[in-house]
Design an enzyme around this catalytic site. Structure first.
Site, PDB file in Angstrom:
ATOM      1  NE  ARG A 123      -0.365  -0.615   4.811  1.00  0.00           N
ATOM      2  CZ  ARG A 123      -0.837   0.239   5.899  1.00  0.00           C
ATOM      3  NH1 ARG A 123      -1.994   0.066   6.385  1.00  0.00           N
ATOM      4  NH2 ARG A 123       0.209  -0.110   7.346  1.00  0.00           N
ATOM      5  CB  CYS A 129       3.810   7.920  -8.936  1.00  0.00           C
ATOM      6  SG  CYS A 129       4.850   9.253  -9.892  1.00  0.00           S
ATOM      7  CG  ASN A 158      -3.764   5.161   6.030  1.00  0.00           C
ATOM      8  OD1 ASN A 158      -5.099   5.142   7.150  1.00  0.00           O
ATOM      9  ND2 ASN A 158      -3.224   4.326   6.605  1.00  0.00           N
ATOM     10  CD  GLU A 159       0.158   4.991   9.262  1.00  0.00           C
ATOM     11  OE1 GLU A 159       0.077   4.320   8.592  1.00  0.00           O
ATOM     12  OE2 GLU A 159      -0.350   5.293  10.380  1.00  0.00           O
ATOM     13  CB  CYS A 199       8.745  11.660  -9.253  1.00  0.00           C
ATOM     14  SG  CYS A 199       7.027  11.017  -8.809  1.00  0.00           S
ATOM     15  CD  GLU A 248      -4.018   4.092  11.740  1.00  0.00           C
ATOM     16  OE1 GLU A 248      -3.335   3.051  12.416  1.00  0.00           O
ATOM     17  OE2 GLU A 248      -4.902   4.854  11.305  1.00  0.00           O
ATOM     18  CD1 TRP A 257       1.528  -3.540  13.444  1.00  0.00           C
ATOM     19  CD2 TRP A 257       3.802  -2.544  13.338  1.00  0.00           C
ATOM     20  NE1 TRP A 257       1.595  -2.059  14.326  1.00  0.00           N
ATOM     21  CE2 TRP A 257       2.747  -1.618  14.057  1.00  0.00           C
ATOM     22  CE3 TRP A 257       4.775  -2.001  13.420  1.00  0.00           C
ATOM     23  CZ2 TRP A 257       3.051  -0.510  14.973  1.00  0.00           C
ATOM     24  CZ3 TRP A 257       4.734  -0.994  14.314  1.00  0.00           C
ATOM     25  CH2 TRP A 257       4.280  -0.007  14.871  1.00  0.00           C
ATOM     26  CD  GLU A 287      -3.187  -3.962   9.575  1.00  0.00           C
ATOM     27  OE1 GLU A 287      -4.337  -3.734   8.834  1.00  0.00           O
ATOM     28  OE2 GLU A 287      -1.571  -3.265   9.332  1.00  0.00           O
TER      29      GLU A 287
HETATM   30  C1  GLA Z   1      -1.197   1.881  10.759  1.00  0.00           C
HETATM   31  C2  GLA Z   1      -1.891   1.922  10.101  1.00  0.00           C
HETATM   32  C3  GLA Z   1      -3.384   0.990   9.904  1.00  0.00           C
HETATM   33  C4  GLA Z   1      -2.653   0.177  10.180  1.00  0.00           C
HETATM   34  C5  GLA Z   1      -1.819   0.213  11.298  1.00  0.00           C
HETATM   35  C6  GLA Z   1      -1.729  -1.116  12.286  1.00  0.00           C
HETATM   36  O1  GLA Z   1      -1.497   2.879  11.945  1.00  0.00           O
HETATM   37  O2  GLA Z   1      -2.478   3.818   9.450  1.00  0.00           O
HETATM   38  O3  GLA Z   1      -3.819   0.811   8.734  1.00  0.00           O
HETATM   39  O4  GLA Z   1      -1.939  -0.393   9.449  1.00  0.00           O
HETATM   40  O5  GLA Z   1      -1.041   0.789  11.505  1.00  0.00           O
HETATM   41  O6  GLA Z   1      -0.954  -0.597  13.374  1.00  0.00           O
HETATM   42 ZN    ZN Z   2       6.692   8.900  -9.715  1.00  0.00          ZN
END
Ligand code: GLA
Ligand code: ZN
Length: 670
Positions: A110, A114, A148-149, A159, A304, A312, A352
């Site tokens: 994930r 690009c 997300n993150e 790029c 979160e 992990w 997960e």
């Molecule tokens: C991150 C992600 C989540 C999940 C958690 C697991 O924070 O944003 O989707 O993968 O880690 O701890």
């Molecule tokens: Zn790129």
């Protein structure tokens, strides 16, 4: 938006269960029992929302959102771009990332697309638009969660082109770029922007200006990408607040710049509790809560955290009884308006499936984790009046992303580890230890709200920073600068004419040389006639020792060893109405604790409470219109008793008795 309650809930992934809907049957009942009031849906749902290009299937999500709404649960709706469906990269391989050695990734994982790709941006824009059309006015939906993150980098041709465009906008001419990057060195002069390539082990790694600008580009490009996502939402007619979930000690994006583009900051917090003493982990976590709050200097929220154990880490330890409530409360104490989890229900398969969740595979409400979540829910409900209240701090520590990147990209005086972050945290901890709330700001933030500012290892000075410090001290502020500061300008070019650049007058000294110590070596800061009362005879210092030549500055401590024994190691200078202090070496924590105790007292900065706080107890405050809320958290492994201020105990023991992981919140009316 001022919240009237504290959010409790987390990431919910019903899309993983669409062919087993009966499993989800109990969810709402569980949510209600645990006082869950908000869930985040749609993160990583793209393949279920748009299974084939242009074919949207939103019914399943609508059913879920409706059901949540009917049960009084709000929704944070995520844009699904954190991971893309197979069809997208099969049809448009340009969306797959390329690494620094110019290899293109395969489909998988994930966050690996690009962010320059016009096709990727267009596909994201389309699905975001559709989501807004369908759900933007749904009464359950309260906020947008962008992707997300966000993070990572891509070195593909798209790029490279974007990077060249970014450089052209910045430098205008190739001559200006050559001058800024000092490219005459090793004959690395560029004839045109087309020759510029991102840093690569196969190519250029020696031009530090290039490396620094690449870092900035990656950060800017990610923010620009995020803005495109937000624009799609706004263009489609939604003006709900947006956030994106930030990460612990994250490096690649300048979060201060990113925060300018979102409405509310949020982050994902996964401390390794019970590895060290709890107070140590709590202190470390507190720092990052304070970074995230300071990004917008207003309430943030914890997007979160893990209700049980993660899966992990090298070792995924269970949270001991009481820890979930304590860690959730810690976020609130530092300015969060909610404590949320990843994840609401454990998936059955893939990476997960063993990650802690509110609802376990077993499904019952009698698991220890579920009971812990209920307990946290009770607490958050009891404290709902705290939502929206502010954190007031008169002290700040500077932690600057550009400076981080420049320090690491440079070569010397230590390439092993300059210990920048530790140096910042030592100042932070010493201030927290004095019982103060502390903001963590960057060089571009205003210094006006503060009376005490510590600027550890500001190797790179942004344009205008020195002037800002001068004005701050002139007007009566107390400012601490340390070794290895004011060395280079924004382009990583060394300042000519002495350092700390622009501040030699303010600090009354000039830095001359810097000694780098082998890891096993130590030197000492030793008492002199000028050493303030209450400080020890000596403190150990390691790693870096700056040798300075004082002009107006008064020497407070001197080095104890080596050829520079007896020369200044700590200096004080009166400037205007304020005081400027220069710490020459990487001193131990006890030095900062003792020194800042004296400085904050002299500056007249009052701690949250006048009373003595036992070691290992965190005290934090938030302020509402008519009351202050004082939070006590015992992160010791033994019972303690704290002296409570006059007021109403709205959570915890009324006498101030605290078990390990115990919590007390007192409301003090004004
Ligand atoms: C991150 C992600 C989540 C999940 C958690 C697991 O924070 O944003 O989707 O993968 O880690 O701890
Ligand atoms: Zn790129």
């Amino acid at each position: 938006m001022k919240n009237s309650y504290l959010m409790h809930g987390g990431d919910y992934n019903p899309e993983q269960w669409l062919d087993m809907p009966e499993v989800l049957e109990t969810d709402i009942e569980r949510f209600r029992e645990a006082k869950i009031n908000t869930v985040t849906v749609g993160v990583f749902s793209w393949a279920k929302l748009e299974p084939r290009e242009g074919e949207y299937q939103f019914e399943w999500l609508e059913k879920i959102i409706d059901r949540l709404y009917e049960n009084g649960i709000s929704v944070i709706l995520a844009t699904p771009s954190g991971a893309r469906p197979h069809w997208l990269s099969d049809k448009y391989p340009e969306v797959l990332r390329v690494n620094a050695i110019r290899q293109r990734n395969l489909f998988g994982g994930r966050h690996n697309h690009c962010l320059s790709s016009p096709v990727y941006r267009e596909k994201v824009r389309k699905i975001n638009t559709e989501l807004v059309k369908r759900f933007g006015s749904h009464p359950a939906v309260k906020m947008w969660h962008i992707s997300n993150e966000l993070g990572g980098e891509c070195h593909c041709e798209l790029c490279q082109e974007s990077f060249r465009g970014w450089l052209k906008r910045k430098y205008q001419t190739i001559d200006a770029l050559n001058r800024s990057w000092w490219t005459t060195f090793w004959s690395h002069t560029y004839d045109s922007f087309d020759q510029v390539e991102s840093p690569s082990p196969l190519g250029e790694m020696s031009v530090t200006g290039l490396k620094l600008d690449w870092r900035r580009f990656i950060s800017d490009q990610t923010i620009d990408y995020m803005e495109d996502e937000i624009k799609a939402i706004r263009d489609a007619g939604s003006d709900l607040p947006v956030t994106t979930n930030l990460m612990y000690h994250f490096y690649e994006i300048d979060y201060f710049r990113l925060a300018e583009k979102i409405d509310i900051a949020s982050w994902d917090n996964y401390p390794s509790w019970h590895k060290r003493e709890e107070w140590e982990t709590a202190r470390d976590t507190a720092f990052w809560h304070d970074v995230i709050r300071s990004l917008k200097r207003k309430p943030f929220f914890l997007m979160e955290s893990c209700p049980g154990a993660t899966n992990w880490k090298d070792v995924s330890k269970l949270k001991r009884p009481g820890m979930l409530t304590a860690t959730s409360l810690q976020s609130i104490a530092h300015g969060s308006d909610g404590a949320m989890y990843f994840q609401m229900r454990k998936g059955r398969g893939a990476a997960e499936k063993l990650h802690g969740a509110v609802i376990d595979h077993y499904d019952g409400n009698d698991t220890r984790t579920f009971r812990d979540v209920c307990e946290a829910g009770e607490m958050l409900e009891a404290l709902s009046e705290v939502a929206g209240t502010a954190t007031k701090s008169e002290a700040a520590v500077i932690f600057d992303w550009d400076n981080r990147w420049a320090l690491d990209g440079s070569e010397g005086p230590r390439n092993k580890n300059l210990h920048y972050q530790e140096c910042v945290e030592k100042s932070y901890r010493a201030l927290r230890r004095q019982g103060l709330n502390v903001d963590v700001i960057d060089q571009k933030c205003s210094l006006a709200p503060y009376r005490f500012v510590a600027a550890p290892m500001q190797y790179l000075f942004h344009e205008g920073f020195a002037e800002k410090v001068r004005e701050f001290v002139e007007k009566g502020g107390t400012f601490v600068l340390t070794y290895w500061s004011g060395v280079v300008d924004e382009n990583d070019l060394c300042f000519l004419g002495g350092t700390p650049h622009g501040l030699m007058g303010v600090f009354g000294l000039r830095s001359e040389e810097i000694d780098s110590l082998y890891d096993e070596e130590e030197n000492l800061l030793c008492r002199t006639e000028g050493t303030p009362d209450g400080m020890k005879d000596s403190y150990v210092c390691r790693y870096l020792c700056q040798l300075v030549k004082p002009a107006a500055a008064k020497t407070l401590m001197t080095y104890g060893r080596d050829f520079y024994a007896g020369t200044p190691a700590l200096l004080e200078n009166d400037f205007g109405e304020g005081k400027a202090y220069y710490v020459c070496a990487d001193a131990e924590q006890a030095f900062y604790d003792d020194f800042y105790e004296r400085l904050t007292k002299e500056a007249g900065i009052l701690p949250i409470l006048p009373t003595e706080i036992p070691d290992g107890v965190e005290v934090t405050s938030r302020s509402g219109e008519n009351a202050d809320y004082i939070f006590f958290q015992n992160f010791n492994r033994k019972d303690v008793k704290v002296q409570l201020p006059e007021g109403e105990v709205i959570f915890g023991d009324k006498e101030g008795n605290m078990k390990p992981l115990g919590n007390i919140v007192v409301k003090v009316s004004r």
